[in-house]
Design an enzyme around this catalytic site. Structure first.
Site, PDB file in Angstrom:
ATOM      1  N   ASP A 110      -0.841  18.181 -28.865  1.00  0.00           N
ATOM      2  CA  ASP A 110       0.321  17.678 -28.135  1.00  0.00           C
ATOM      3  C   ASP A 110       0.462  18.530 -26.881  1.00  0.00           C
ATOM      4  O   ASP A 110      -0.149  19.596 -26.758  1.00  0.00           O
ATOM      5  CB  ASP A 110       1.581  17.802 -29.006  1.00  0.00           C
ATOM      6  CG  ASP A 110       2.835  17.352 -28.267  1.00  0.00           C
ATOM      7  OD1 ASP A 110       2.768  16.334 -27.549  1.00  0.00           O
ATOM      8  OD2 ASP A 110       3.886  18.019 -28.372  1.00  0.00           O
ATOM      9  N   SER A 111       1.309  18.074 -25.978  1.00  0.00           N
ATOM     10  CA  SER A 111       1.577  18.856 -24.771  1.00  0.00           C
ATOM     11  C   SER A 111       2.353  20.129 -25.101  1.00  0.00           C
ATOM     12  O   SER A 111       2.415  21.043 -24.286  1.00  0.00           O
ATOM     13  CB  SER A 111       2.390  18.006 -23.797  1.00  0.00           C
ATOM     14  OG  SER A 111       3.564  17.559 -24.446  1.00  0.00           O
TER      15      SER A 111
ATOM     16  N   GLY B 117       4.586  14.370 -19.605  1.00  0.00           N
ATOM     17  CA  GLY B 117       5.306  13.122 -19.283  1.00  0.00           C
ATOM     18  C   GLY B 117       5.529  12.891 -17.806  1.00  0.00           C
ATOM     19  O   GLY B 117       5.753  11.758 -17.382  1.00  0.00           O
TER      20      GLY B 117
ATOM     21  N   CYS C 192       0.761  13.375 -28.955  1.00  0.00           N
ATOM     22  CA  CYS C 192       1.583  13.236 -27.753  1.00  0.00           C
ATOM     23  C   CYS C 192       1.536  11.785 -27.260  1.00  0.00           C
ATOM     24  O   CYS C 192       0.464  11.252 -26.982  1.00  0.00           O
ATOM     25  CB  CYS C 192       1.003  14.158 -26.680  1.00  0.00           C
ATOM     26  SG  CYS C 192       1.818  14.074 -25.102  1.00  0.00           S
ATOM     27  N   ASN C 193       2.690  11.157 -27.153  1.00  0.00           N
ATOM     28  CA  ASN C 193       2.733   9.765 -26.686  1.00  0.00           C
ATOM     29  C   ASN C 193       2.241   9.638 -25.248  1.00  0.00           C
ATOM     30  O   ASN C 193       1.566   8.663 -24.914  1.00  0.00           O
ATOM     31  CB  ASN C 193       4.171   9.229 -26.749  1.00  0.00           C
ATOM     32  CG  ASN C 193       4.531   8.732 -28.122  1.00  0.00           C
ATOM     33  OD1 ASN C 193       4.427   7.555 -28.418  1.00  0.00           O
ATOM     34  ND2 ASN C 193       4.942   9.636 -28.986  1.00  0.00           N
TER      35      ASN C 193
ATOM     36  N   GLU D 164      14.313  20.603 -26.476  1.00  0.00           N
ATOM     37  CA  GLU D 164      13.707  21.939 -26.413  1.00  0.00           C
ATOM     38  C   GLU D 164      14.751  23.042 -26.292  1.00  0.00           C
ATOM     39  O   GLU D 164      14.529  24.165 -26.726  1.00  0.00           O
ATOM     40  CB  GLU D 164      12.685  21.992 -25.288  1.00  0.00           C
ATOM     41  CG  GLU D 164      11.465  21.249 -25.751  1.00  0.00           C
ATOM     42  CD  GLU D 164      10.323  21.204 -24.788  1.00  0.00           C
ATOM     43  OE1 GLU D 164      10.473  21.641 -23.632  1.00  0.00           O
ATOM     44  OE2 GLU D 164       9.264  20.703 -25.198  1.00  0.00           O
TER      45      GLU D 164
ATOM     46  N   CYS E  83       8.081   9.002 -28.210  1.00  0.00           N
ATOM     47  CA  CYS E  83       7.929  10.383 -27.728  1.00  0.00           C
ATOM     48  C   CYS E  83       8.062  11.321 -28.919  1.00  0.00           C
ATOM     49  O   CYS E  83       8.880  11.090 -29.814  1.00  0.00           O
ATOM     50  CB  CYS E  83       9.000  10.687 -26.683  1.00  0.00           C
ATOM     51  SG  CYS E  83       8.993  12.409 -26.129  1.00  0.00           S
ATOM     52  N   THR E  84       7.241  12.372 -28.883  1.00  0.00           N
ATOM     53  CA  THR E  84       7.228  13.345 -29.985  1.00  0.00           C
ATOM     54  C   THR E  84       8.604  13.937 -30.307  1.00  0.00           C
ATOM     55  O   THR E  84       8.891  14.260 -31.448  1.00  0.00           O
ATOM     56  CB  THR E  84       6.343  14.546 -29.588  1.00  0.00           C
ATOM     57  OG1 THR E  84       6.689  14.938 -28.252  1.00  0.00           O
ATOM     58  CG2 THR E  84       4.888  14.189 -29.668  1.00  0.00           C
ATOM     59  N   HIS E  85       9.434  14.101 -29.282  1.00  0.00           N
ATOM     60  CA  HIS E  85      10.698  14.822 -29.479  1.00  0.00           C
ATOM     61  C   HIS E  85      11.816  13.947 -30.065  1.00  0.00           C
ATOM     62  O   HIS E  85      12.788  14.470 -30.587  1.00  0.00           O
ATOM     63  CB  HIS E  85      11.190  15.387 -28.146  1.00  0.00           C
ATOM     64  CG  HIS E  85      10.356  16.514 -27.614  1.00  0.00           C
ATOM     65  ND1 HIS E  85       9.003  16.387 -27.386  1.00  0.00           N
ATOM     66  CD2 HIS E  85      10.681  17.785 -27.279  1.00  0.00           C
ATOM     67  CE1 HIS E  85       8.540  17.538 -26.913  1.00  0.00           C
ATOM     68  NE2 HIS E  85       9.531  18.397 -26.844  1.00  0.00           N
TER      69      HIS E  85
HETATM   70  N1  DGL Z   1       4.763  15.172 -26.034  1.00  0.00           N
HETATM   71  C1  DGL Z   1       5.313  14.349 -24.977  1.00  0.00           C
HETATM   72  C2  DGL Z   1       5.324  12.876 -25.445  1.00  0.00           C
HETATM   73  O1  DGL Z   1       5.309  12.563 -26.602  1.00  0.00           O
HETATM   74  C3  DGL Z   1       6.692  14.786 -24.579  1.00  0.00           C
HETATM   75  C4  DGL Z   1       6.718  16.075 -23.805  1.00  0.00           C
HETATM   76  C5  DGL Z   1       5.951  15.995 -22.515  1.00  0.00           C
HETATM   77  O2  DGL Z   1       6.365  15.270 -21.577  1.00  0.00           O
HETATM   78  O3  DGL Z   1       4.924  16.642 -22.421  1.00  0.00           O
HETATM   79  O4  DGL Z   1       5.364  12.015 -24.609  1.00  0.00           O
END
Ligand code: DGL
Length: 266
Positions: free
Chosen positions: A6-7, A39, A69-70, A152, A184-186
């Site tokens: 993931d990012s 993102g 990560c989406n 976060e 999105c992961t979050h």
């Molecule tokens: N992990 C990213 C996603 O799922 C969210 C955080 C980012 O923008 O890196 O899109």
């Protein structure tokens, strides 16, 4: 090992779901905290980062990759599948499959909401994939750039976050969406405040749980490959930078302390 990237640490919602669904398998995670957020990056940068992340996970022993990560999955899935010769899962396919399984495509003209980062929404991947399975679906996408930093910062229950969530969801609520994809992961960490604001009749689709289930089915169907994956032992959580916010987000996701190992500095 099952490699997940993931990012940052948001993808640990996916790692956590996989850990619960497949406790016997060993996981190696990489969170690219030094280059997060993805993102708001260009597709070219996201493709490059995704390739480097997979190379890193392979070096660490991964034989199967999960793009948690989406944003990376939206932009770079096709590219990395062409580049690497190993099974690659991402968070988009399972969410789309779940939309199909809801049967809303059959009974009525489906009205589906999708929320995600700018990169994910701009890629148009969810509407494209959903329409492949659900021809007449009406899909309404909403980018929600403020939600990742709020999660976060640990602001998951703050009044301000609830107001922002309400405001992002208002256009989708007006469209009376029957399902809402958390792209999105979050966002799974905000599920409790999203559900009452979108309305209880809307089904929330959380890609992390869907992905873990799909992965489990895949490993059951491919038992020879599954038998070669490492089992037992410790899971490793590598990151390209360690921050206080990431450490506490990781703890919030797993409900326990997670040791973030700083390894790769790109
Ligand atoms: N992990 C990213 C996603 O799922 C969210 C955080 C980012 O923008 O890196 O899109």
């Amino acid at each position: 090992m099952i490699g997940i990237f993931d990012s940052g640490v948001g993808g640990m919602t996916v790692a956590h779901a996989i850990e619960k669904a497949l406790p016997e398998y060993r996981l190696v995670y990489f969170g690219d905290l030094a280059r997060t957020p993805y993102g708001s990056k260009s597709p070219e940068a996201i493709e490059r980062y995704s390739r480097q992340n997979i190379e890193f996970l392979i070096e660490k022993g991964a034989r199967l990759i999960v793009i948690a990560c989406n944003s990376a999955a939206s932009v770079a899935s096709d590219y990395v599948r062409e580049t690497f010769d190993l099974p690659i899962f991402d968070v988009i396919e399972p969410a789309v499959k779940r939309v199909k399984n809801l049967q809303i495509c059959v009974n009525e003209k489906a009205r589906i909401g999708v929320i995600g980062t700018r990169a994910t929404v701009n890629s148009g991947i969810y509407p494209k994939k959903i329409r492949e399975l659900c021809l007449d679906a009406h899909i309404f996408s909403q980018e929600c750039p403020l939600l990742v930093p709020l999660v976060e910062e640990g602001w998951v229950n703050k009044r301000e976050t609830k107001m922002i969530v309400r405001s992002y969801l208002a256009p989708l609520k007006r469209k009376q969406v029957t399902a809402l994809v958390l792209g999105c992961t979050h966002y799974p960490l905000l599920k409790k405040i999203i559900q009452p604001r979108i309305g209880k009749r809307t089904t929330i689709i959380d890609s992390s749980e869907e992905l873990a289930e799909n992965l489990k089915e895949y490993l059951q169907d491919n038992s020879e490959f599954a038998s070669e994956l490492e089992k037992g032992g410790e899971n490793f959580y590598y990151v390209s930078d360690v921050t206080e916010a990431a450490t506490s987000t990781a703890r919030r996701i797993f409900g326990r302390k997670i040791e973030l190992i700083k390894d790769k500095g790109f």
